[in-house]
Design a protein around this motif. Sequence first.
Motif, PDB file in Angstrom:
ATOM      1  N   CYS B  47     -26.346 -31.683-104.681  1.00 25.02           N
ATOM      2  CA  CYS B  47     -26.160 -31.313-103.361  1.00 25.02           C
ATOM      3  C   CYS B  47     -24.887 -31.340-102.706  1.00 25.02           C
ATOM      4  O   CYS B  47     -24.125 -32.507-102.632  1.00 25.02           O
ATOM      5  CB  CYS B  47     -27.581 -31.447-102.337  1.00 25.02           C
ATOM      6  SG  CYS B  47     -28.854 -31.188-103.567  1.00 25.02           S
ATOM      7  N   ASN B  52     -28.941 -31.589 -97.424  1.00 26.72           N
ATOM      8  CA  ASN B  52     -29.242 -30.674 -97.947  1.00 26.72           C
ATOM      9  C   ASN B  52     -30.391 -31.547 -98.532  1.00 26.72           C
ATOM     10  O   ASN B  52     -30.754 -30.483 -99.417  1.00 26.72           O
ATOM     11  CB  ASN B  52     -28.463 -29.790 -98.074  1.00 26.72           C
ATOM     12  CG  ASN B  52     -27.926 -29.078 -97.104  1.00 26.72           C
ATOM     13  OD1 ASN B  52     -28.799 -29.046 -96.030  1.00 26.72           O
ATOM     14  ND2 ASN B  52     -26.705 -28.479 -98.046  1.00 26.72           N
ATOM     15  N   PRO B 408     -31.453 -25.688 -97.846  1.00 29.83           N
ATOM     16  CA  PRO B 408     -32.363 -26.254 -98.998  1.00 29.83           C
ATOM     17  C   PRO B 408     -33.589 -26.544 -99.441  1.00 29.83           C
ATOM     18  O   PRO B 408     -33.417 -26.858-100.850  1.00 29.83           O
ATOM     19  CB  PRO B 408     -31.270 -27.946 -98.449  1.00 29.83           C
ATOM     20  CG  PRO B 408     -30.790 -26.872 -97.353  1.00 29.83           C
ATOM     21  CD  PRO B 408     -31.243 -26.053 -96.724  1.00 29.83           C
ATOM     22  N   GLU B 437     -26.140 -24.573 -99.735  1.00 33.28           N
ATOM     23  CA  GLU B 437     -26.491 -24.940-100.238  1.00 33.28           C
ATOM     24  C   GLU B 437     -26.931 -23.593-101.281  1.00 33.28           C
ATOM     25  O   GLU B 437     -27.724 -24.078-102.573  1.00 33.28           O
ATOM     26  CB  GLU B 437     -27.886 -25.809-100.192  1.00 33.28           C
ATOM     27  CG  GLU B 437     -28.476 -26.741-100.851  1.00 33.28           C
ATOM     28  CD  GLU B 437     -27.104 -28.084-101.032  1.00 33.28           C
ATOM     29  OE1 GLU B 437     -26.656 -28.371-100.300  1.00 33.28           O
ATOM     30  OE2 GLU B 437     -27.268 -28.141-102.172  1.00 33.28           O
ATOM     31  N   GLN B 440     -25.740 -23.683-104.931  1.00 32.98           N
ATOM     32  CA  GLN B 440     -26.420 -24.738-106.006  1.00 32.98           C
ATOM     33  C   GLN B 440     -27.570 -23.564-106.736  1.00 32.98           C
ATOM     34  O   GLN B 440     -27.763 -24.337-107.618  1.00 32.98           O
ATOM     35  CB  GLN B 440     -27.721 -25.821-105.114  1.00 32.98           C
ATOM     36  CG  GLN B 440     -26.770 -26.901-104.132  1.00 32.98           C
ATOM     37  CD  GLN B 440     -25.174 -27.050-104.882  1.00 32.98           C
ATOM     38  OE1 GLN B 440     -25.213 -27.350-106.498  1.00 32.98           O
ATOM     39  NE2 GLN B 440     -24.260 -28.404-104.468  1.00 32.98           N
TER      40      GLN B 440
END
Lengths: 541, 541
Positions: B47, B52, B408, B437, B440
């Motif tokens: 992360c 997060n 997140p 985030e 991701q």
Amino acid sequence: MTTTVIQHVLGRLKDLGITDIFGVPGDFAFPINDAICTDKNIRWIGCCNELNAAYAADGYARIKGFGALCTTYGVGELSAICGIAGAYAENLPVFHLVGMPGLATMESRGKVHHTLGNGEFDLFYKMTEPVACARAIMTPENCASETERLIAAARYYRQPVYMAFPLDYANIQVLGKADPIPTPPSDPASLEAAVNAIVAMLSKAKTAIIMPGKITSRLGLQDQVAELINSSGLLYATIASDKTAVDETHPNFIGIWSGQLGIPDEAQTFVEGADCILGLGAYMTDLFFGIIDRSKTMNIELHSVRVGHSVFRSVQMADALAELTRRLPKRTDVKGPKPVGLGEPEGSDNDPITAQGLYPRWEKFLKPNDILIQETGSSTFPMISARMPKDSVIYNQLLWAAIGWATPAAFGAAIASPKRRLVLITGEGSHQMTAQEVGQFERYGLKPIIFVLNNNGYLIERVLCENPGIEYNDLAQWNYHLLPAALGCNGWFTARVTTCGELDAAIVTAESSKTGAYIEVVTKKYDSHPTIKLDVQVFLA
Amino acid sequence: MTTTVIQHVLGRLKDLGITDIFGVPGDFAFPINDAICTDKNIRWIGCCNELNAAYAADGYARIKGFGALCTTYGVGELSAICGIAGAYAENLPVFHLVGMPGLATMESRGKVHHTLGNGEFDLFYKMTEPVACARAIMTPENCASETERLIAAARYYRQPVYMAFPLDYANIQVLGKADPIPTPPSDPASLEAAVNAIVAMLSKAKTAIIMPGKITSRLGLQDQVAELINSSGLLYATIASDKTAVDETHPNFIGIWSGQLGIPDEAQTFVEGADCILGLGAYMTDLFFGIIDRSKTMNIELHSVRVGHSVFRSVQMADALAELTRRLPKRTDVKGPKPVGLGEPEGSDNDPITAQGLYPRWEKFLKPNDILIQETGSSTFPMISARMPKDSVIYNQLLWAAIGWATPAAFGAAIASPKRRLVLITGEGSHQMTAQEVGQFERYGLKPIIFVLNNNGYLIERVLCENPGIEYNDLAQWNYHLLPAALGCNGWFTARVTTCGELDAAIVTAESSKTGAYIEVVTKKYDSHPTIKLDVQVFLA
């Protein structure tokens, strides 16, 4: 005209020179938020989140001596707590103003939003205990006296202070008055004994060196430190975390000493071979000082002086500096090495950017009076070895060493000192932590120059861990140079550079840019500078 | 083959169904990081920062029952602590694995990086006490038994657990063995008394309603709850935070009850007029339940049953549900209102997007089996009133109510359930907190549909505070639709929509997009939906 609890506190913070308060608003904090925004002599500086606000207040306090942030109950204050802990570790007096529910709500022990739902309302106050030098829940009755107690603690310990404001008390008139608490004076006998001991050790020393600490400038003692260096004629070096505590262009400066983490050079040899070392608030961590015989070192600390193994209590730093300046004879026999810096940059045109190409370029790029905020990571070590121009300062966070600190701290420093050029150097892994704060520079009309070193992962960890290529050192692959536009920094100069020629061109453009500048510098995954001589056995011992 | 301390713990976490651990690596956590990355049946999910990671583990635990994150000492764990507190408040068993310095380092009391520099090494362990139901510092000697104690606590309390791993112990072979600790059974007499009391109250009630709580599905009891509803024939409603605890398309569902914050409608009238309310782990905060006579309410809690003012201890939820299903007669006389939803969307073509244009469109957009992560803010209230399609779920965080949670948490939920469509609805102020985030999702091959409501500030605060236009409700002006590209979401469908026609078109494109989608929805500054009837006196009482 009546003064409310929050107005009284803000008034006293202004007396300390605080003109800007960082924060994120929240319902329990509305009275604080309102009071800040309606005060003509104080600015509300909105941040994207509370951790960033804490780091910004940290950056601000490094320049102005004190800082402040405001958060709401539970969710806000806990989000900030890592940043507050950093300010505690690094001796930065940051006032943390927290809005909390009203007394009636707390007494009801209800399942209230922003609580754990267990009817407990003092848990967060308790959690903050290890990271604040003093705390209070402000009421109309205690406001006058508690404010003075907390300010005195912040002045004395140079650490964060926690002030909570119950919703229904913040706007009530303050009852009673209290005088500011004076700073404790030195004990004359202890002061004399301490100075005698220092003078005695120095007079016996064939070679001696001063190690000024950055805390001296936060106390407003930078002129006294310079005076002591000039009048004593002694050479000085600084520890990595104290770099630029005194101007690096002064002829008595010999370089940086990085202790067990340093690369042997003339400065290192001189420091380690000196008969004695006199720290002036030097940040003596074990990592740096572990290899030097304690009996050869002295340190003037905030409220005490240590000479070898003896500690003299109740000696204030300013008094010790003044006495030493008066009593130390000027030495004219001192000779030491000259600081060397990073040398000439390698590479040109289409050459890829190596560490030996990059860091000397950054060193040359720095100008007099710059503020450089340096993130913890692989760029820390070479930039510690860089020579800093006249009146420029570098700030880092080497004890707490929370990556992500630098981007919001740079924002806070820019708010504190908007007229000086602000340079941020960060690795991309650290930057990802807190990158959203870049948008605040533009919002508040600030024009930093930001370098993001993109070496495809956490390089400092690749250096330290067992298997450098292991997955946890990898990151989401951002297009960093596109970030400022997304964050509302419209029209900024941005670039992604992969060759020395591109880097040179980007630096030229950034230097003349009328907007903020954001340069993504791409290097190879494992390209680290020779100053990174991290011995894992030492670092993780 | 020997098993190390960290391997042993990871093995037991896998037994709980944890196959992914969120985190940020760090030097003191290397043994944990290494063990996760080299375990073939567990994934390291990097992360951008630790807060997060904590929110992601929270989102994961909502779906899988348990979650885990790994952080380093001090800087890492404190950054995550607000998210851990949220998991505590919201009953999510998240395992927090923390790397700490080696014993020799701690015993030396040195000025070590990631500490406060005061030689204290147990401060962060102490700070976490209020937000963990159990804690341990793992050693080879205690590992087997402490792991079982902590897992049992996480199972029992459904709250976070803190496990610290000293650097020099994590890779040492575990000594001894320990059996898993069984879940305590119900006390048969207490169980019978509790069920008798519930049956008695229900049999006397002319109108009754069930309020299923979301915790039932986290315990894997969703089928038992459905069975009880079917066999008893009772109607059910849910509280805002328990929305979709049971499928909203079930014929016995009458709607949402929002207590003091709700808009009077038929469901509200029915609930408040019912002779009794039977909660099944219902999340009964004072905000919702304060206006209903306690003597009319019952709640089957994790390990106890409350009937009016009587509490029956040592009754396990599963046992109570099973007994009630066996004993309650099927009622066929029940009649209640039908849930109404948000109605038809207003506006088309070039009409600006109003609240009445937006929320009904989002309601219609939702599909069976969707996961909707709903941020706390002005969009919360209308989306609570939206009708959810079959087998779709909504997750929110209404007790802890930390803005920034949703982005997140959506990532964590997507990792937990990558095959279901994931929709995130967030306000832009909340999004700014944790927006990084988003990158991701792309990194891990996930394709969410993200809506960012841009109403130029913290709208929920404008509604609640005294002066809606006050500066602290303003934000840095981001170009949100440019953010995914900057964060490496190359090729995503992104749009910025300001008219109903643009919104309709963007929704159509998002629905068929083979990539993630990110839509910035621009509305007027003060355009709030009528479901936001926030009475400040109630909210901040």
